[in-house]
Write an enzyme that holds these catalytic residues in place. Structure first.
Site, PDB file in Angstrom:
ATOM      1  N   CYS A 123       0.827  -1.210   0.000  1.00 27.54           N
ATOM      2  CA  CYS A 123       0.000   0.000   0.000  1.00 27.54           C
ATOM      3  C   CYS A 123       0.859   1.257   0.000  1.00 27.54           C
ATOM      4  O   CYS A 123       0.581   2.205  -0.742  1.00 27.54           O
ATOM      5  CB  CYS A 123      -0.926   0.011   1.209  1.00 27.54           C
ATOM      6  SG  CYS A 123      -2.130  -1.303   1.200  1.00 27.54           S
ATOM      7  N   TYR A 124       1.905   1.256   0.801  1.00 22.59           N
ATOM      8  CA  TYR A 124       2.778   2.417   0.879  1.00 22.59           C
ATOM      9  C   TYR A 124       3.410   2.701  -0.481  1.00 22.59           C
ATOM     10  O   TYR A 124       3.386   3.836  -0.966  1.00 22.59           O
ATOM     11  CB  TYR A 124       3.871   2.177   1.922  1.00 22.59           C
ATOM     12  CG  TYR A 124       4.851   3.323   2.046  1.00 22.59           C
ATOM     13  CD1 TYR A 124       4.589   4.384   2.900  1.00 22.59           C
ATOM     14  CD2 TYR A 124       6.033   3.338   1.307  1.00 22.59           C
ATOM     15  CE1 TYR A 124       5.479   5.443   3.023  1.00 22.59           C
ATOM     16  CE2 TYR A 124       6.929   4.389   1.419  1.00 22.59           C
ATOM     17  CZ  TYR A 124       6.654   5.436   2.275  1.00 22.59           C
ATOM     18  OH  TYR A 124       7.539   6.473   2.385  1.00 22.59           O
ATOM     19  N   GLY A 125       3.968   1.673  -1.104  1.00 21.43           N
ATOM     20  CA  GLY A 125       4.599   1.844  -2.403  1.00 21.43           C
ATOM     21  C   GLY A 125       3.623   2.345  -3.454  1.00 21.43           C
ATOM     22  O   GLY A 125       3.967   3.195  -4.290  1.00 21.43           O
TER      23      GLY A 125
ATOM     24  N   THR B 211       0.945   4.181  -2.982  1.00 23.48           N
ATOM     25  CA  THR B 211       0.596   5.590  -2.771  1.00 23.48           C
ATOM     26  C   THR B 211       1.735   6.521  -3.160  1.00 23.48           C
ATOM     27  O   THR B 211       1.506   7.621  -3.655  1.00 23.48           O
ATOM     28  CB  THR B 211       0.209   5.848  -1.300  1.00 23.48           C
ATOM     29  OG1 THR B 211       1.295   5.473  -0.437  1.00 23.48           O
ATOM     30  CG2 THR B 211      -1.030   5.063  -0.917  1.00 23.48           C
ATOM     31  N   LYS B 212       2.972   6.098  -2.952  1.00 23.84           N
ATOM     32  CA  LYS B 212       4.111   6.956  -3.292  1.00 23.84           C
ATOM     33  C   LYS B 212       4.380   6.973  -4.796  1.00 23.84           C
ATOM     34  O   LYS B 212       4.927   7.948  -5.319  1.00 23.84           O
ATOM     35  CB  LYS B 212       5.366   6.492  -2.537  1.00 23.84           C
ATOM     36  CG  LYS B 212       5.295   6.735  -1.037  1.00 23.84           C
ATOM     37  CD  LYS B 212       5.103   8.215  -0.729  1.00 23.84           C
ATOM     38  CE  LYS B 212       5.022   8.497   0.755  1.00 23.84           C
ATOM     39  NZ  LYS B 212       4.874   9.935   1.070  1.00 23.84           N
TER      40      LYS B 212
END
Length: 199
Positions: A137-139, A141-142
């Site tokens: 999820c983090y990747g 969004t970035k």
């Protein structure tokens, strides 16, 4: 920040009142006479961000810089084991927050005649499109940050500039080599403090 905040007025955003009071106290102790203003803001909540913008304008007057740096990764867990509530939280903070904050910042900054202001969107792991196993999820969004920044920059005229800011960890992965995201050069791993990209 090192000595970078000497003679600079800040609005510091944190996730709890205790951390903000501690941060503010350390700056005041190190720099006698420093003006420090603090508040709590949930970047995924429009009313909270609107309140932050009003707070900043009230305390600082003219706003020259707005840095979108809030982010959570949810921990290193395989995606199918991540609670859906955590997925929602990461997307709300990292992506929705990255859109809500510039929305209010741009409105505020565009009403400052004769002033060129800057919005910085901080990128992280996954920004170049490579896999981020354990924090999918983090990747995800970035990855959208450079595209979003380029789109905002294309819409803006005089007065407000939008840029990508490379975090220390991301830049260090380049081992001193040039880092490229999308349309242009970011910088070198050893010059991360000035690693900026104008979309």
């Amino acid at each position: 920040f090192g000595d970078g905040y000497r003679n600079v007025e800040y609005v510091y955003r944190g996730d709890n009142l205790e951390s903000i009071i501690d941060f503010s106290g350390r700056i005041k102790a190190k720099h006698e006479g420093a003006q420090v203003f603090s508040t709590v803001c949930d970047v995924s909540d429009k009313q909270s961000v609107e309140a932050l913008a009003s707070f900043a304008q009230d305390k600082l007057g003219t706003i020259h810089y707005w840095i979108n740096n809030a982010g959570i990764n949810g921990g290193r867990v395989e995606f199918m084991d991540v609670p859906i509530e955590q997925v929602e939280a990461v997307v709300k903070v990292n992506l929705l927050g990255a859109l809500v904050c510039p929305h209010y910042a741009m409105r505020l900054m565009s009403k400052q005649p004769g002033v060129t202001s800057h919005i910085f969107n901080t990128v992280g792991s996954g920004v170049k499109g490579g896999g981020t196993p354990g924090y999918v999820c983090y990747g995800a969004t970035k990855r959208g940050q450079p595209q979003m920044t380029a789109s905002l920059a294309a819409e803006l005229s005089k007065g407000v500039q939008v840029r990508v800011l490379v975090s220390v960890r991301v830049a260090s992965l380049a081992c001193g080599r040039r880092i490229r995201f999308g349309t242009g050069r970011i910088g070198r791993g050893r010059t991360v403090c000035a690693a900026l990209h104008t979309a």
